[in-house]
Enzyme design. Sequence first.
Site, short mmCIF file in Angstrom:
data_model
loop_
_atom_site.label_atom_id
_atom_site.label_comp_id
_atom_site.label_asym_id
_atom_site.label_seq_id
_atom_site.Cartn_x
_atom_site.Cartn_y
_atom_site.Cartn_z
N ASP A 10 6.19 -9.27 -3.86
CA ASP A 10 5.90 -8.66 -2.57
C ASP A 10 4.90 -9.60 -1.89
O ASP A 10 4.30 -10.47 -2.54
CB ASP A 10 5.31 -7.27 -2.78
N ASP A 12 2.42 -8.81 1.33
CA ASP A 12 1.14 -8.25 1.77
C ASP A 12 0.41 -7.54 0.64
O ASP A 12 0.99 -6.72 -0.08
CB ASP A 12 1.35 -7.27 2.93
N ASP A 178 2.51 -3.90 -4.71
CA ASP A 178 1.36 -3.02 -4.56
C ASP A 178 1.68 -1.70 -3.88
O ASP A 178 0.98 -0.72 -4.06
CB ASP A 178 0.27 -3.72 -3.73
#
Length: 252
Positions: A10, A12, A178
């Site tokens: 991922d 960000d 996250d």
Amino acid sequence: MASEIVIIFDFDRTLIDDDSDRWVIKGMGLTHLFNQLRPILSWTSLMDRMVKELHSQGRTVKDIAECLKGVPLHQRTAAAIKSAHALGCDLKVVSDANKFYIETILKHHGLYDCFSEIITNPTLVDEHGRLQIFPYNDLASPHGCHLCPSNMCKGIVIKRIQASIAPHREAKFIYLGDGNGDFCPILKLGKGDHALPRKHYPLWELIRSNQEFVEAEVHEWCNGEELEHILLALIDRISGEDIKKAPVDESR
């Protein structure tokens, strides 16, 4: 035959230590407009509206790129990416950010060539020099996943990647994330794969609350130093397992 190691990041708050969309919003003075429009626009439409506003103010694509170069990226995360690439792993980004932001940041840090694929919301710069951001998924054709936002189901993306590899070779997957949107792809991983949720973030909480649905081995991390340590140890471990499974040539 050795397993291919596919590492999916991922972007960000995983690969970088902030949110690229919010970084531009705050850094380029769009917070007030963002707060006004947030309740009425989908996220991708809102991001497109933000860069449209910048264009109307006379801000250029180059101005946006300069802002993005300040996004924090932990030096040990960068080192881990370069090491994994050098070891022959197949690295990909699967993100709900956008192509221009991701490519700008990766190129700035000398990491762009480490990735074989960047799967995210597409962008283009039109004939007037305005950046445009589009949803990855055609909203006229819903993906049907209740776990994911309407513009992108990362679980579908992971299944496509798995299907593209499976007929040709064995692969072990390592997924780092996250957010809430990273839970669906984690559920697509199997035994022998590895999930690396960032500790105290939404994905970590979701995995803790739904452990019975997660087949992948889970390894939590907090910062770039822990990410590097865990990721390189997993690559070494998977490679070692392949060596142990390799047939012995008894003809020698």
